[in-house]
Design an enzyme around this catalytic site. Structure first.
Site, short mmCIF file in Angstrom:
data_model
loop_
_atom_site.label_atom_id
_atom_site.label_comp_id
_atom_site.label_asym_id
_atom_site.label_seq_id
_atom_site.Cartn_x
_atom_site.Cartn_y
_atom_site.Cartn_z
N ARG A 89 22.87 89.24 -1.17
CA ARG A 89 22.84 88.24 -0.11
C ARG A 89 21.49 88.24 0.61
NH1 ARG A 89 27.69 87.19 4.23
NH2 ARG A 89 26.98 85.13 4.87
N HIS A 93 19.11 84.93 0.82
CA HIS A 93 18.81 84.35 2.11
C HIS A 93 17.32 84.47 2.45
CE1 HIS A 93 23.12 84.15 3.92
NE2 HIS A 93 23.14 84.01 2.60
N ASN A 119 23.34 84.25 8.47
CA ASN A 119 23.05 85.67 8.24
C ASN A 119 23.94 86.59 9.07
OD1 ASN A 119 20.90 84.91 6.55
ND2 ASN A 119 19.54 84.73 8.30
N HIS A 217 28.61 85.15 -6.95
CA HIS A 217 29.85 85.45 -6.25
C HIS A 217 30.75 86.40 -7.03
CE1 HIS A 217 29.42 81.55 -3.69
NE2 HIS A 217 28.76 82.57 -3.17
#
Length: 377
Positions: A89, A93, A119, A217
């Site tokens: 992640r 991001h 976030n 995912h």
């Protein structure tokens, strides 16, 4: 005790039902014809490296850099399996916010991207691991390895540590002086068109979207707030009914938005292609993933990756390398930070306690349910 036993029995029955459905669907996967070629070449053959980046970039300046990163990542994941999705992640991001430049890690008097809503649930333990890796590298080769490269290499190593492919990544990035907005990230309910448009804005295509956004995912969990519109007040007709009932049990009534469920319900901390098999049996957790079925090319890729884990792995690593090269700083641009949380010339303030409170941890109900599913399999 009777109520507890009743709930436990119900959960086992639901788990058994879902497993039966999934196994049956997997047997029938041959009915799906691939609409996309699976002849993926190696990343080195597919991708031109951005100026200033190279595989084995630190072979002379810090020859043990990648070994140090790999060892620390493996040890950390052995103690906390949630670090792997946390690193993935952070990688996503950071790269979507102006480029892969470690701007996400800046936590000083000028603010932090970690305060932005997308976030809010980034894992503190994953952030701490990056800081630990940086400290170890500074003891070995001071001001040589950038925080931006640590993010990329550590995420790559976490993928391998959880069962995914092993591959080389180009390094040589430098760190940003500034933070940026994370508003460019597609949301959990984004349409296919919105997701693709945002990926195309950073020079990524449909194959990259399916492999990275949906394929990524395969690791981690999502808070009920991210998918509650699919189970309440009405169940999305595309959701498997037993799966929907299990999600309702996990999220509660009324829905507890901070409760979590595995993005890949059956193996949320193993990097594999089960996420795509779930999609074919009504097991897509997020609306953004379900929306892959609105595009024939994307859905063809879902079918291909569900049948062929090797094809998914090859595309994922190629797409990962492409994403890792979004607007990198190199040469004399940017800096090599001594501490990842602040620019070398900036004042320092500790990370506020409320920045990353929403950690991606599974709920006790989900943990027991996943164990039951595993036992049934």
């Amino acid at each position: 005790m009777g109520r507890v036993r009743a709930v436990s029995l119900w959960m086992v029955l639901v788990a058994s039902s879902i497993v039966t459905i999934v196994h049956a669907a997997r047997v029938d996967l041959q009915q799906f014809s691939s609409e996309v070629s699976t002849n993926f070449s190696t990343p080195e053959e597919q991708i031109n490296l951005e100026l200033g980046l190279a595989v084995n970039f630190y072979s002379k300046s810090c020859p043990n850099a990648e070994t140090i990163i790999s060892q620390l990542v493996s040890a950390a994941i052995n103690n906390d399996k949630g670090i792997a999705p946390g690193l993935l992640r952070i990688f996503f991001h950071d790269c979507f916010s102006q480029g892969c430049d470690a701007s996400l890690l800046l936590r000083d008097s000028r603010g932090s991207e970690l305060n932005d809503a997308p976030n809010a649930s980034i894992r503190r333990s994953a952030l701490n691991l990056i800081d630990q890796i940086k400290a170890a590298l500074e003891r070995t080769c001071q001001r040589v390895v950038s925080c931006a490269d640590i993010i990329v290499a550590a995420t790559r190593d976490s993928i391998k540590a959880t069962g995914g492919p092993s591959f080389a990544v180009p390094l040589g990035r430098r760190d940003s002086f500034n933070r940026f907005s994370t508003g460019l990230l597609p949301g959990a309910s984004a349409t296919f068109g919105d997701q693709l448009g945002r990926f195309q804005n950073v020079r990524l295509n449909t194959q990259d979207l399916v492999a990275l956004a949906s394929g990524g995912h395969t690791l981690g969990v999502a808070q009920c707030a991210s998918f509650q519109q699919r189970i309440s007040p009405n169940v999305d007709p595309k959701l498997n009914k037993d799966f929907a009932n299990a999600l309702r049990q996990i999220c509660g009534n009324p829905i507890q938005s901070s409760n979590t469920a595995g993005l890949d319900f059956f193996s949320p901390f193993k990097f594999d292609n089960d996420i795509f098999k779930n999609f074919l049996t009504g097991g897509a957790l997020l609306q953004s993933d379900q929306n892959m079925d609105t595009d024939s090319t994307a859905w063809g890729l879902v079918n291909t990756f569900a049948k062929d884990q090797g094809a998914f792995f090859r595309q994922f690593q190629a797409s990962f390398i492409k994403m890792s090269q979004i607007n990198p700083l190199s040469g004399n641009n940017g800096e090599i930070r001594s501490v990842c949380s602040r620019s070398n010339n900036a004042g320092f303030e500790p990370l506020p306690e409320d920045v990353v409170q929403g950690e991606e941890m599974e709920s006790p109900v989900e943990r027991d349910f996943i164990k039951q599913v595993t036992d049934e399999e």
